[in-house]
Motif scaffolding. Structure first.
Motif, short mmCIF file in Angstrom:
data_model
loop_
_atom_site.label_atom_id
_atom_site.label_comp_id
_atom_site.label_asym_id
_atom_site.label_seq_id
_atom_site.Cartn_x
_atom_site.Cartn_y
_atom_site.Cartn_z
N TRP A 122 9.82 -11.47 85.64
CA TRP A 122 8.99 -10.85 84.61
C TRP A 122 8.07 -9.78 85.20
N LEU A 125 10.20 -6.73 85.81
CA LEU A 125 10.56 -6.11 84.54
C LEU A 125 9.35 -5.35 83.97
N ALA A 126 8.17 -5.94 84.07
CA ALA A 126 6.97 -5.25 83.59
C ALA A 126 6.67 -4.02 84.43
N SER A 128 8.75 -2.13 85.85
CA SER A 128 9.75 -1.09 85.62
C SER A 128 9.29 -0.10 84.54
N THR A 131 9.03 -0.94 78.40
CA THR A 131 8.32 -1.87 77.51
C THR A 131 9.21 -2.42 76.40
N LYS A 133 12.47 -3.11 76.54
CA LYS A 133 13.29 -4.17 77.14
C LYS A 133 12.44 -5.40 77.43
N TYR A 134 11.23 -5.17 77.94
CA TYR A 134 10.33 -6.28 78.26
C TYR A 134 9.98 -7.07 77.00
N LYS A 135 9.57 -6.38 75.95
CA LYS A 135 9.18 -7.05 74.70
C LYS A 135 10.35 -7.84 74.10
N GLN A 137 13.02 -9.05 75.65
CA GLN A 137 13.37 -10.20 76.46
C GLN A 137 12.32 -11.31 76.36
N VAL A 138 11.06 -10.95 76.27
CA VAL A 138 10.02 -11.97 76.09
C VAL A 138 10.22 -12.68 74.77
#
Length: 184
Positions: A122, A125-126, A128, A131, A133-135, A137-138
């Motif tokens: 995580w 990913l953050a 990188s 945002t 993709k991060y949101k 996946q979370v």
């Protein structure tokens, strides 16, 4: 088996709406969880009666920091399912709510260190900067894996455990049943 899927769906929806989308913890309260469980299992009256009573029990439970003594949502769903599916007395189902909630919270507590091992992923990913993709996946992680053991236990306990719980309950001596009724 259908009842187990319905109960697991209720738990999943509450987890999705409260922890992922809403963060208020309103939908996971026993008064909502028990009512919807009763509705889906075909006995709204029992669901509402148990939901309000279990809500009264859990109103005094306070989570301090990350420490939660009991998990009221799954406790309510399993207790209401037990009562409706077996035709047991409402007080017996209510008496099961706190022990079930405590057990389910301990399962969640054991799952947290496993989730903690994903922290480097995580963080990368953050870092990188992606945002979107991060949101996404979370959201997906929390919806499906964040409470995975709880979903599995919910399904198995309603699908296969209700009959065992009913058989155990039938063997309780009269004095114990009166005590459970008095405590609930």
């Amino acid at each position: 088996m259908i009842a187990a899927l319905k109960c697991t769906l209720v738990l999943w929806l509450y987890g999705l709406f409260d922890t992922t989308l809403n963060c208020w913890g309103v939908f996971q309260r026993p008064i909502v969880a028990g009512t919807l469980t009763g509705l889906l299992l075909g006995d709204l009256k029992t669901g509402v009666i148990m939901a309000t009573t279990i809500e009264g029990i859990y109103m005094g439970v306070s989570n301090i920091g990350a420490s939660a003594p009991s998990e009221p949502c799954s406790a309510t769903i399993i207790s209401v399912a037990f009562t409706i599916l077996t035709g047991a007395d409402i007080t017996a189902g209510i008496a099961l709510a706190v022990p079930i909630g405590t057990l389910m919270q301990q399962v969640s507590n054991m799952w947290m260190p496993i989730l903690g091992t994903l922290a480097p992923y995580w963080e990368n990913l953050a870092a990188s900067g992606n945002t979107r993709k991060y949101k996404l996946q979370v959201l997906l992680f929390d919806a499906f894996l964040g409470r995975f053991p709880t979903y599995v236990i919910m399904f198995l306990s309603v699908a296969f455990g209700i009959e065992g719980l009913q058989a155990l309950y039938a063997k309780f001596p009269d004095w114990l049943l009166r005590g459970l009724t008095a405590t609930s």
